[in-house]
Design an enzyme around this catalytic site. Sequence first.
Site, PDB file in Angstrom:
ATOM      1  N   ASP A   8       0.838  -0.908  -0.060  1.00  0.00           N
ATOM      2  CA  ASP A   8       0.061  -0.022   0.255  1.00  0.00           C
ATOM      3  C   ASP A   8       0.838   1.116   0.001  1.00  0.00           C
ATOM      4  O   ASP A   8       2.044   1.118  -0.159  1.00  0.00           O
ATOM      5  CB  ASP A   8      -0.943   0.022   1.098  1.00  0.00           C
ATOM      6  CG  ASP A   8      -0.524   0.004   2.506  1.00  0.00           C
ATOM      7  OD1 ASP A   8       0.724   0.137   2.428  1.00  0.00           O
ATOM      8  OD2 ASP A   8      -1.083   0.209   3.442  1.00  0.00           O
ATOM      9  N   CYS A  66       3.294  -3.314   4.008  1.00  0.00           N
ATOM     10  CA  CYS A  66       2.326  -2.255   4.294  1.00  0.00           C
ATOM     11  C   CYS A  66       3.077  -1.691   5.714  1.00  0.00           C
ATOM     12  O   CYS A  66       4.250  -1.654   5.841  1.00  0.00           O
ATOM     13  CB  CYS A  66       0.850  -2.679   4.857  1.00  0.00           C
ATOM     14  SG  CYS A  66       0.519  -3.769   6.178  1.00  0.00           S
ATOM     15  N   THR A  68       2.720  -1.981   9.145  1.00  0.00           N
ATOM     16  CA  THR A  68       2.988  -3.095  10.006  1.00  0.00           C
ATOM     17  C   THR A  68       3.142  -4.513   9.481  1.00  0.00           C
ATOM     18  O   THR A  68       3.693  -5.411  10.197  1.00  0.00           O
ATOM     19  CB  THR A  68       2.027  -3.041  10.996  1.00  0.00           C
ATOM     20  OG1 THR A  68       0.655  -3.552  10.503  1.00  0.00           O
ATOM     21  CG2 THR A  68       1.700  -1.784  11.796  1.00  0.00           C
ATOM     22  N   ARG A 133       8.081 -33.790  10.255  1.00  0.00           N
ATOM     23  CA  ARG A 133       7.045 -33.427  10.970  1.00  0.00           C
ATOM     24  C   ARG A 133       6.272 -32.135  10.928  1.00  0.00           C
ATOM     25  O   ARG A 133       4.866 -31.968  10.863  1.00  0.00           O
ATOM     26  CB  ARG A 133       7.534 -33.756  12.527  1.00  0.00           C
ATOM     27  CG  ARG A 133       8.420 -32.618  12.834  1.00  0.00           C
ATOM     28  CD  ARG A 133       8.920 -32.839  14.244  1.00  0.00           C
ATOM     29  NE  ARG A 133       9.616 -31.797  14.932  1.00  0.00           N
ATOM     30  CZ  ARG A 133      11.086 -31.549  14.610  1.00  0.00           C
ATOM     31  NH1 ARG A 133      11.579 -32.429  13.974  1.00  0.00           N
ATOM     32  NH2 ARG A 133      11.775 -30.467  15.338  1.00  0.00           N
ATOM     33  N   HIS A 134       7.222 -31.260  10.379  1.00  0.00           N
ATOM     34  CA  HIS A 134       6.575 -29.776  10.036  1.00  0.00           C
ATOM     35  C   HIS A 134       5.800 -30.056   8.877  1.00  0.00           C
ATOM     36  O   HIS A 134       4.534 -29.346   8.863  1.00  0.00           O
ATOM     37  CB  HIS A 134       7.674 -28.893   9.684  1.00  0.00           C
ATOM     38  CG  HIS A 134       8.758 -28.804  11.101  1.00  0.00           C
ATOM     39  ND1 HIS A 134       8.368 -28.310  12.019  1.00  0.00           N
ATOM     40  CD2 HIS A 134      10.010 -29.354  11.224  1.00  0.00           C
ATOM     41  CE1 HIS A 134       9.244 -28.525  12.991  1.00  0.00           C
ATOM     42  NE2 HIS A 134      10.367 -28.976  12.375  1.00  0.00           N
TER      43      HIS A 134
HETATM   44  C1  RB5 Z   1      -2.164   2.249   6.408  1.00  0.00           C
HETATM   45  O1  RB5 Z   1      -2.046   3.516   7.267  1.00  0.00           O
HETATM   46  C2  RB5 Z   1      -1.821   1.207   7.695  1.00  0.00           C
HETATM   47  O2  RB5 Z   1      -2.953   0.932   8.253  1.00  0.00           O
HETATM   48  C3  RB5 Z   1      -1.293   0.054   6.630  1.00  0.00           C
HETATM   49  O3  RB5 Z   1      -0.320   0.364   5.937  1.00  0.00           O
HETATM   50  C4  RB5 Z   1      -1.207  -1.193   7.552  1.00  0.00           C
HETATM   51  O4  RB5 Z   1      -0.152  -1.211   8.600  1.00  0.00           O
HETATM   52  C5  RB5 Z   1      -2.178  -2.158   8.152  1.00  0.00           C
HETATM   53  O5  RB5 Z   1      -1.978  -3.380   8.302  1.00  0.00           O
END
Ligand code: RB5
Length: 146
Positions: A8, A66, A68, A133-134
């Site tokens: 994103d 993204c 996080t 096993r994995h």
């Molecule tokens: C965008 O602001 C943020 O919410 C997105 O990049 C991400 O971190 C969502 O999981």
Amino acid sequence: MRAMIGSDHAGIDGRNAVAAVLADRGWEIQHLGPSNVDEKTDYPDVAHDVAAGVTSGDAEIGILVCGTGQGMAMTANKYCGIRAAVITDAFTAEMARGHNDANVACFGERVLGADKITELLGVFLDTPFEGGRHGDRVNKIDRVPG
Ligand code: RB5
């Protein structure tokens, strides 16, 4: 070897870093996502496209970036056969491949930054699935009731 990569607006630098690593290693890459931060993009739209591409066999792996990594992984993991892991450190990268056979790696650019993503992607790519096993455990992941 084909990879689909997407981000994103919060993961553009990370996505470009990922593209450079993969290109360097000879991967054929399909890019998805915005080209500048002003092009606000909903992360699920990109994650759906990448997960669908990996599920259909258009790509062997997907890499999603993204803010996080979390929203990308939540979306991608809705797809049967997708094993998306949020990678936060080298141990997680190694285990996600070695034990979980992750086929989608998700990174948080606001958590790690592009340089760290580059480093952790290398660990992810260099670690083979251990099988055994994995493999038995991984096969149980898609055992969804009803
Ligand atoms: C965008 O602001 C943020 O919410 C997105 O990049 C991400 O971190 C969502 O999981």
